[in-house]
Design a protein around this motif. Structure first.
Motif, PDB file in Angstrom:
ATOM      1  N   MET A   1       0.841  -1.175   0.000  1.00 13.99           N
ATOM      2  CA  MET A   1       0.000   0.000   0.000  1.00 13.99           C
ATOM      3  C   MET A   1       0.888   1.240   0.000  1.00 13.99           C
ATOM      4  N   THR A   2       0.623   2.149  -0.878  1.00 11.32           N
ATOM      5  CA  THR A   2       1.411   3.368  -1.007  1.00 11.32           C
ATOM      6  C   THR A   2       0.592   4.546  -0.511  1.00 11.32           C
ATOM      7  N   THR A   3       1.233   5.392   0.291  1.00  9.91           N
ATOM      8  CA  THR A   3       0.569   6.615   0.743  1.00  9.91           C
ATOM      9  C   THR A   3       1.356   7.805   0.217  1.00  9.91           C
ATOM     10  N   THR A   4       0.684   8.868  -0.017  1.00 12.47           N
ATOM     11  CA  THR A   4       1.371  10.067  -0.480  1.00 12.47           C
ATOM     12  C   THR A   4       1.615  10.989   0.701  1.00 12.47           C
ATOM     13  N   THR A   5       2.806  11.522   0.769  1.00 11.86           N
ATOM     14  CA  THR A   5       3.121  12.433   1.866  1.00 11.86           C
ATOM     15  C   THR A   5       2.426  13.773   1.702  1.00 11.86           C
ATOM     16  N   ALA A   6       2.014  14.119   0.477  1.00  8.04           N
ATOM     17  CA  ALA A   6       1.322  15.393   0.263  1.00  8.04           C
ATOM     18  C   ALA A   6       0.012  15.441   1.039  1.00  8.04           C
ATOM     19  N   ALA A   7      -0.641  14.295   1.209  1.00  8.55           N
ATOM     20  CA  ALA A   7      -1.914  14.263   1.920  1.00  8.55           C
ATOM     21  C   ALA A   7      -1.714  14.100   3.427  1.00  8.55           C
ATOM     22  N   ASN A   8      -0.521  13.786   3.834  1.00  9.07           N
ATOM     23  CA  ASN A   8      -0.225  13.546   5.234  1.00  9.07           C
ATOM     24  C   ASN A   8       0.336  14.825   5.866  1.00  9.07           C
ATOM     25  N   PRO A   9      -0.390  15.444   6.787  1.00  7.73           N
ATOM     26  CA  PRO A   9       0.085  16.700   7.364  1.00  7.73           C
ATOM     27  C   PRO A   9       1.373  16.549   8.184  1.00  7.73           C
ATOM     28  N   VAL A  10       1.629  15.363   8.693  1.00  3.82           N
ATOM     29  CA  VAL A  10       2.851  15.151   9.470  1.00  3.82           C
ATOM     30  C   VAL A  10       4.081  15.176   8.568  1.00  3.82           C
ATOM     31  N   LEU A  11       3.956  14.581   7.399  1.00  2.00           N
ATOM     32  CA  LEU A  11       5.103  14.465   6.509  1.00  2.00           C
ATOM     33  C   LEU A  11       5.065  15.425   5.323  1.00  2.00           C
ATOM     34  N   ARG A  12       4.108  16.335   5.332  1.00  2.00           N
ATOM     35  CA  ARG A  12       4.024  17.322   4.255  1.00  2.00           C
ATOM     36  C   ARG A  12       5.346  18.072   4.126  1.00  2.00           C
ATOM     37  N   VAL A  13       5.936  18.396   5.252  1.00  2.00           N
ATOM     38  CA  VAL A  13       7.300  18.921   5.303  1.00  2.00           C
ATOM     39  C   VAL A  13       8.146  17.776   5.825  1.00  2.00           C
ATOM     40  N   ALA A  14       9.118  17.366   5.043  1.00  2.00           N
ATOM     41  CA  ALA A  14       9.941  16.200   5.388  1.00  2.00           C
ATOM     42  C   ALA A  14      10.720  16.431   6.682  1.00  2.00           C
TER      43      ALA A  14
END
Length: 159
Positions: A1-14
């Motif tokens: 399963m792949t998740t996009t970091t753009a939709a994840n507020p925690v990882l939006r900024v690496a």
């Protein structure tokens, strides 16, 4: 399963690179002290190597303060710090609690005067919530520790 970091507020900024993160957290520890660490150093019986400064108003001080703390409201630091504090001794400032920036303002004022300084995270609120004794104008007091801030077994903390 792949998740996009753009939709994840925690990882939006690496996250920072490990070396950058280590430098940041090391620096943070040079500016902050934990309530339980301050209490342990004060309770050890020997000179802790620092002085604790309560930067709140006199009314707040009278309601309760850390035993042995120096009372110096932030507004009076520029004119009274030299009479009350030794520049060779680090100062740990505190105010009411996490919702108050008085300890930060006091630390800034002291640093600008040439003192080594740290801010005690949690302030007087967490001192009391962790079950440490305090003084009021009526004498010594102590409340039971709040189990959400001070585990019954310190080994459970993970700190």
């Amino acid at each position: 399963m792949t998740t996009t970091t753009a939709a994840n507020p925690v990882l939006r900024v690496a996250p920072a690179a490990p070396a950058e993160a280590a430098a940041y957290f090391r620096a943070s520890l040079t500016f902050h002290a934990d309530v339980s660490d301050v209490a342990a150093a004060l309770e050890a019986g020997a000179d802790p190597g620092f002085v604790v400064l309560d930067s709140r108003s006199t009314a707040s001080w009278d309601q309760g303060h850390i035993p042995g703390a120096v009372h110096l409201p932030t507004a009076l630091i520029p004119e009274q710090a030299e009479q009350l504090l030794d520049r060779k001794t680090p100062v740990v400032t505190y105010c009411w609690g996490p919702g108050c920036n008085g300890a930060t303002r006091a630390a800034l004022a002291l640093a600008e005067l040439g003192y080594q300084v740290k801010e005690m995270l949690g302030g007087f609120e967490y001192w009391v919530r962790e079950g440490f004794a305090y003084e009021t104008w009526q004498g010594h007091e102590q409340r039971a520790a709040d189990s959400l801030t001070a585990p019954v077994d310190a080994e459970d903390c993970g700190c």
